[in-house]
Design a protein around this motif. Sequence first.
Motif, PDB file in Angstrom:
ATOM      1  N   HIS A   1      40.735 -19.266  11.913  1.00  0.00           N
ATOM      2  CA  HIS A   1      39.862 -18.288  12.583  1.00  0.00           C
ATOM      3  C   HIS A   1      38.580 -18.024  11.780  1.00  0.00           C
ATOM      4  O   HIS A   1      38.223 -16.869  11.512  1.00  0.00           O
ATOM      5  CB  HIS A   1      40.612 -16.987  12.849  1.00  0.00           C
ATOM      6  CG  HIS A   1      41.552 -17.067  14.014  1.00  0.00           C
ATOM      7  ND1 HIS A   1      41.143 -16.933  15.321  1.00  0.00           N
ATOM      8  CD2 HIS A   1      42.889 -17.317  14.078  1.00  0.00           C
ATOM      9  CE1 HIS A   1      42.175 -17.075  16.133  1.00  0.00           C
ATOM     10  NE2 HIS A   1      43.250 -17.324  15.396  1.00  0.00           N
TER      11      HIS A   1
ATOM     12  N   ARG B   1      35.980 -14.828  12.111  1.00  0.00           N
ATOM     13  CA  ARG B   1      36.556 -13.591  12.644  1.00  0.00           C
ATOM     14  C   ARG B   1      36.205 -12.419  11.747  1.00  0.00           C
ATOM     15  O   ARG B   1      36.217 -12.532  10.513  1.00  0.00           O
ATOM     16  CB  ARG B   1      38.071 -13.725  12.768  1.00  0.00           C
ATOM     17  CG  ARG B   1      38.726 -12.519  13.439  1.00  0.00           C
ATOM     18  CD  ARG B   1      40.116 -12.854  13.891  1.00  0.00           C
ATOM     19  NE  ARG B   1      40.766 -11.738  14.558  1.00  0.00           N
ATOM     20  CZ  ARG B   1      41.934 -11.829  15.182  1.00  0.00           C
ATOM     21  NH1 ARG B   1      42.571 -12.983  15.218  1.00  0.00           N
ATOM     22  NH2 ARG B   1      42.468 -10.781  15.771  1.00  0.00           N
TER      23      ARG B   1
ATOM     24  N   ASP C   1      42.860 -23.320  16.348  1.00  0.00           N
ATOM     25  CA  ASP C   1      42.093 -22.108  16.061  1.00  0.00           C
ATOM     26  C   ASP C   1      41.438 -22.193  14.688  1.00  0.00           C
ATOM     27  O   ASP C   1      41.594 -21.317  13.836  1.00  0.00           O
ATOM     28  CB  ASP C   1      42.955 -20.854  16.197  1.00  0.00           C
ATOM     29  CG  ASP C   1      43.125 -20.421  17.649  1.00  0.00           C
ATOM     30  OD1 ASP C   1      42.515 -21.054  18.540  1.00  0.00           O
ATOM     31  OD2 ASP C   1      43.867 -19.462  17.904  1.00  0.00           O
TER      32      ASP C   1
ATOM     33  N   ASP D   1      36.979 -18.902  15.167  1.00  0.00           N
ATOM     34  CA  ASP D   1      37.431 -17.744  15.932  1.00  0.00           C
ATOM     35  C   ASP D   1      36.789 -17.667  17.296  1.00  0.00           C
ATOM     36  O   ASP D   1      37.251 -16.940  18.159  1.00  0.00           O
ATOM     37  CB  ASP D   1      37.149 -16.452  15.158  1.00  0.00           C
ATOM     38  CG  ASP D   1      37.796 -15.242  15.806  1.00  0.00           C
ATOM     39  OD1 ASP D   1      39.036 -15.257  15.952  1.00  0.00           O
ATOM     40  OD2 ASP D   1      37.070 -14.304  16.212  1.00  0.00           O
ATOM     41  N   SER D   2      35.697 -18.385  17.496  1.00  0.00           N
ATOM     42  CA  SER D   2      35.011 -18.320  18.780  1.00  0.00           C
ATOM     43  C   SER D   2      34.495 -19.695  19.156  1.00  0.00           C
ATOM     44  O   SER D   2      34.418 -20.601  18.322  1.00  0.00           O
ATOM     45  CB  SER D   2      33.849 -17.322  18.728  1.00  0.00           C
ATOM     46  OG  SER D   2      32.773 -17.849  17.974  1.00  0.00           O
TER      47      SER D   2
ATOM     48  N   HIS E   1      40.890 -20.735  20.752  1.00  0.00           N
ATOM     49  CA  HIS E   1      39.655 -20.064  20.353  1.00  0.00           C
ATOM     50  C   HIS E   1      38.518 -21.049  20.102  1.00  0.00           C
ATOM     51  O   HIS E   1      37.364 -20.647  20.064  1.00  0.00           O
ATOM     52  CB  HIS E   1      39.887 -19.225  19.082  1.00  0.00           C
ATOM     53  CG  HIS E   1      40.563 -17.921  19.344  1.00  0.00           C
ATOM     54  ND1 HIS E   1      39.905 -16.725  19.404  1.00  0.00           N
ATOM     55  CD2 HIS E   1      41.867 -17.638  19.591  1.00  0.00           C
ATOM     56  CE1 HIS E   1      40.753 -15.750  19.658  1.00  0.00           C
ATOM     57  NE2 HIS E   1      41.956 -16.289  19.772  1.00  0.00           N
TER      58      HIS E   1
ATOM     59  N   TYR F   1      44.609 -10.571   9.900  1.00  0.00           N
ATOM     60  CA  TYR F   1      43.492 -10.281  10.793  1.00  0.00           C
ATOM     61  C   TYR F   1      43.699  -9.015  11.617  1.00  0.00           C
ATOM     62  O   TYR F   1      42.867  -8.672  12.443  1.00  0.00           O
ATOM     63  CB  TYR F   1      43.246 -11.472  11.717  1.00  0.00           C
ATOM     64  CG  TYR F   1      42.611 -12.658  11.004  1.00  0.00           C
ATOM     65  CD1 TYR F   1      41.367 -12.539  10.395  1.00  0.00           C
ATOM     66  CD2 TYR F   1      43.253 -13.882  10.936  1.00  0.00           C
ATOM     67  CE1 TYR F   1      40.784 -13.608   9.739  1.00  0.00           C
ATOM     68  CE2 TYR F   1      42.670 -14.961  10.289  1.00  0.00           C
ATOM     69  CZ  TYR F   1      41.435 -14.814   9.696  1.00  0.00           C
ATOM     70  OH  TYR F   1      40.843 -15.876   9.043  1.00  0.00           O
TER      71      TYR F   1
END
Length: 384
Positions: free
Chosen positions: A10, A13, A48, A51-52, A84, A234
């Motif tokens: 991630h 994040r 993942d 994160d985006s 993600h 997280y």
Amino acid sequence: MRILHTSDWHIGRSFHGHSTLDALRGVLEVLTQQVRDHDIDVVIVAGDVFDSAAPASACYTLLTDALRDLSDAGAQIIVTSGNHDSAARLGFQSALLRDGIHVVTDPLTVGTPITIADAHGPVHFYGVPFLEPALVRHLWPAVPLRSQRETLAHAMRLVNDDLTERGGRSVAIAHCFAAGVDATPGVEREIRQGSLDVVPLSTFDGPDYIALGHIHSRQTLSDRVRYAGAPLHYSFGEGDKRRGSWLIELDAAGLASVEWLDLPVPRRLQTLRGTLDELLTSADFADAEQSWVCAQYTDATPQPDPMRRLLTRFPHCATVVHAPEGVRDADGLTYAGRVRAARSDAELIDAFLVHVREGEGASERELELIRDVIDERSLAEVSA
């Protein structure tokens, strides 16, 4: 062959508005040292990675540095995309990566392994990127793909069909929610018990080991099917979960052993509960002064400016929750009903306090002050 199973980095994040890039970089440096110390041959990142779908440039820098360092430590790396990730963004430079770094994002490569040999012969690694049924069903129009269950079942059929022809040892990598997972709060933002697209454990029959991602805490579904979890905490729901990765060893016959390797926690996560005064003064909470803190204050009524006051003691207080204890049972009266039932100005004020203070009316001292003010006003009106 020695394999390190990680997932859910991630990258990018945030944690309650705070960047996690520096903390993650430090943890991945420790992971790289573990690769050296344990003579790891292959590192798996089971989805993942980001994160985006549109990570900032600093996220790409961190990933590039981490992959380079792991490669320099002597390991080959296999990365698959998760829900993600943008498969296109994660995989766009895969053809440019140095030998030994493999990024699997194309659904059409499912069933085509990355083969890495050791002293006992080949090991076939089958990467299964995250497969959203609505986005991939057109690739296999003859197969009904209405759910993750059906889609992963089809992917594993492709894996096992290929494995039957090749023979030898194998590892499959997937990103999904498998049956048997403990879905405790905070393990994944998208996971909600009761609305899950669950993949049965039997779907993963075949390979010697199944490296799963998507769940943020380590989970052992069987000796050969495991989640490694995320390398950082997280959410506060994960605060008591250990961080690390699985070290898998394959011998000539297949899966020989699995060992857990802990990763450091850069800053502990602690949930504290007490009245606001207790949180601010009690020695019981002294060990949390350098932790990430979720403060739950139990005063019957909301207190003024609790975050600012808590930050004076807990500089890493991330969130404050008003969680009163012993809230009075509702009496069934509406505010309008209480007003109509009031027989004096003092009772009218008390009805207002009950309404705005979670059922708590005026204390004895407050009633004295209210009566004094009302009496003074009455005297002033008479004098006028």
